[in-house]
Design a protein around this motif. Structure first.
Motif, PDB file in Angstrom:
ATOM      1  N   ILE A  73      -2.462  -6.551 -11.542  1.00 31.48           N
ATOM      2  CA  ILE A  73      -3.121  -6.241 -10.515  1.00 31.48           C
ATOM      3  C   ILE A  73      -2.494  -6.449  -9.103  1.00 31.48           C
ATOM      4  O   ILE A  73      -2.882  -5.761  -8.415  1.00 31.48           O
ATOM      5  N   VAL A  74      -1.576  -7.195  -8.896  1.00 30.38           N
ATOM      6  CA  VAL A  74      -0.875  -7.471  -7.885  1.00 30.38           C
ATOM      7  C   VAL A  74      -0.078  -6.220  -7.538  1.00 30.38           C
ATOM      8  O   VAL A  74       0.027  -5.551  -6.468  1.00 30.38           O
ATOM      9  N   PHE A  79       0.928  -1.294  -4.777  1.00 29.44           N
ATOM     10  CA  PHE A  79       1.114   0.159  -4.768  1.00 29.44           C
ATOM     11  C   PHE A  79       0.091   1.037  -4.089  1.00 29.44           C
ATOM     12  O   PHE A  79       0.518   1.872  -3.299  1.00 29.44           O
ATOM     13  N   TYR A  80      -1.091   0.825  -4.012  1.00 29.76           N
ATOM     14  CA  TYR A  80      -2.254   1.648  -3.415  1.00 29.76           C
ATOM     15  C   TYR A  80      -2.008   1.098  -1.878  1.00 29.76           C
ATOM     16  O   TYR A  80      -2.325   2.089  -1.096  1.00 29.76           O
ATOM     17  N   ARG A  81      -1.357   0.093  -1.380  1.00 29.94           N
ATOM     18  CA  ARG A  81      -1.216  -0.248   0.036  1.00 29.94           C
ATOM     19  C   ARG A  81      -0.058   0.575   0.420  1.00 29.94           C
ATOM     20  O   ARG A  81       0.124   1.280   1.518  1.00 29.94           O
ATOM     21  N   PHE A  82       0.905   0.623  -0.538  1.00 31.02           N
ATOM     22  CA  PHE A  82       2.200   1.326  -0.051  1.00 31.02           C
ATOM     23  C   PHE A  82       1.672   3.208  -0.010  1.00 31.02           C
ATOM     24  O   PHE A  82       2.196   3.671   1.033  1.00 31.02           O
ATOM     25  N   VAL A  83       0.942   3.584  -0.879  1.00 29.18           N
ATOM     26  CA  VAL A  83       0.802   5.151  -0.632  1.00 29.18           C
ATOM     27  C   VAL A  83      -0.288   5.121   0.499  1.00 29.18           C
ATOM     28  O   VAL A  83       0.072   6.248   1.268  1.00 29.18           O
ATOM     29  N   ASN A 227      -5.616   8.894 -17.778  1.00 28.23           N
ATOM     30  CA  ASN A 227      -5.144   8.208 -16.526  1.00 28.23           C
ATOM     31  C   ASN A 227      -5.095   9.400 -15.093  1.00 28.23           C
ATOM     32  O   ASN A 227      -4.480   8.926 -14.252  1.00 28.23           O
ATOM     33  N   VAL A 228      -5.386  10.538 -15.504  1.00 27.27           N
ATOM     34  CA  VAL A 228      -5.417  11.751 -14.617  1.00 27.27           C
ATOM     35  C   VAL A 228      -6.987  12.123 -14.531  1.00 27.27           C
ATOM     36  O   VAL A 228      -7.396  12.320 -15.532  1.00 27.27           O
ATOM     37  N   ASP A 244      -4.644   3.829 -12.426  1.00 24.50           N
ATOM     38  CA  ASP A 244      -4.275   2.817 -13.407  1.00 24.50           C
ATOM     39  C   ASP A 244      -2.855   2.788 -13.313  1.00 24.50           C
ATOM     40  O   ASP A 244      -1.909   3.252 -14.003  1.00 24.50           O
ATOM     41  N   TRP A 245      -2.448   2.243 -12.002  1.00 26.04           N
ATOM     42  CA  TRP A 245      -1.143   1.977 -11.699  1.00 26.04           C
ATOM     43  C   TRP A 245      -0.529   0.775 -11.998  1.00 26.04           C
ATOM     44  O   TRP A 245       0.303   0.185 -11.144  1.00 26.04           O
ATOM     45  N   GLU A 246      -1.063  -0.181 -12.707  1.00 27.73           N
ATOM     46  CA  GLU A 246      -0.826  -1.541 -13.056  1.00 27.73           C
ATOM     47  C   GLU A 246       0.738  -1.618 -13.594  1.00 27.73           C
ATOM     48  O   GLU A 246       1.051  -2.860 -13.383  1.00 27.73           O
TER      49      GLU A 246
END
Length: 375
Positions: A73-74, A79-83, A227-228, A244-246
């Motif tokens: 989850i980290v 990753f979401y912060r990055f995008v 996941n799309v 779902d980018w874990e």
């Protein structure tokens, strides 16, 4: 928003109270009882939280609290912060759910729940007239995100993605299993592994696929139909959101593409009546091979519609796509047998299709995938 402490597993009964305490819900939502909580747990504890008026949320909480569990989850939150940091004029962040909250200690991640959306797996079952359009759009957006990520991957400038792994997919070592894998095998997994290890040509083909791996961008590692999300606007146009980018890592974009292609092949296999010889199963299948090929061609054409391909990239990428799809079919056969006592006919067919693809990749490119050239 980051952790203030939850301390208990969140479930249907306490979700509203805990989200109120976190600050994602107001008292009015609870007082007016306009909240719906649905449990969609799989490997993680997952809840869909919707309101009549107000934002909706998707909650993911790890079942365990091991370092590996929490790392998933980290990694996804970073990753979401990055995008979000990449966005600018590209609109990249609109292709991913917005991060709402993370609590590392409790293994808790909350994102927005995308409105007016369904998984691509669900979409292809009931929208035959617009599937090719949706798959073309998917290909376009995949190329957009991978090309946007390539520069960051090469410079390592963003702290949120600097520590991402670069490992090969585990399935590329399945013919050389570790003790950890051996200890968790079902009887059916044992059978799949026995078939793979007993086939020297198949083992060599998996080994060759490893040599094709090009870790050039950031990938999901778990790209698949479920996941799309396909979204629809009131005007009827489509959009795409990737969830779902874990398992996010630095890797080969063709690995993610092959996840979609192998899912389409599995959809074709599952639509067959598994009786008689393979030729008769294919010929009597209501979902024709040519239809699957049109879907795959739409995806690939959308991916190749970008003008930013370097010379020779497309042909090399198509070669990797064919080989990686064959590997993903082995992975699908293996994973779908995790709790089974004996191999299903669909798993046997997936292994046979994979073996045929490896035996003659150029033939598989044309006769199975329907891709005659890279454009």
């Amino acid at each position: 928003m980051s952790s203030i402490g939850v301390s208990v597993p969140i479930d249907i009964d306490n979700a509203a109270r805990e989200l109120l305490r976190i600050g994602l819900l107001g008292p009015q939502a609870i007082i007016e009882r306009n909240l719906t909580v649905v449990d969609v747990s799989r490997r993680n504890r997952n809840l869909r939280i919707t309101q009549k008026d107000g934002p909706n949320f998707f909650l993911k909480q790890t079942m365990g609290r091991s370092q590996e569990d929490v790392l998933y989850i980290v990694r996804e939150a970073n990753f979401y912060r990055f995008v979000e940091s990449l966005d600018g004029d590209s609109g990249i962040s609109a292709l991913f759910p917005r991060l709402e909250y993370i609590n590392i200690a409790d293994g808790l991640l909350i994102t927005e729940l995308v409105d007016n959306a369904e998984t691509l797996g669900s979409y292809i079952s009931g929208n035959s007239e617009t599937i090719e359009e949706a798959l073309f759009l998917l290909g376009e957006k995949l190329r957009l995100i991978y090309s946007s990520f390539e520069a960051v991957t090469s410079t390592h400038e963003d702290n949120n993605v600097r520590g991402l792994g670069r490992q090969l997919p585990w399935i590329m070592h399945v013919h050389e299993p570790s003790p950890e894998i051996m200890s968790t095998l079902s009887p059916s997994n044992h059978e799949v592994l026995r078939i793979i290890q007993g086939d020297g040509d198949l083992c060599m083909s998996i080994g060759h696929a490893r040599t094709l791996w090009r870790p050039e961008t950031i990938i999901s590692s778990d790209m698949k139909l479920d996941n799309v999300l396909i979204t629809r606007t009131p005007g009827g146009s489509h959009g795409v959101v990737f969830v779902d980018w874990e398992l996010v890592q630095v890797g080969d974009a063709c690995w993610d593409l092959s996840g979609i292609v192998q899912d389409l092949i599995i959809f074709w296999i599952n639509s067959m009546q598994h009786m008689g010889d393979v030729a008769s199963m294919i010929s009597t299948n209501a979902f024709k091979l040519e239809q699957m090929q049109r879907w795959i061609r739409s995806l690939w054409t959308g991916y190749c519609s970008s003008a930013d391909f370097p010379p020779g990239y497309g042909a090399a990428a198509l070669t990797r796509l064919v080989h990686f799809t064959a590997v993903r079919l082995i992975q699908s056969a293996y994973e779908r047998q995790h709790t089974a006592v004996s191999m299903s006919s669909a798993a046997v067919l997936a292994l046979q299709v994979s073996k045929n693809m490896f035996a003659n990749p150029e033939d598989a490119q044309v006769r199975l995938l329907g891709l005659y050239n890279w454009l």
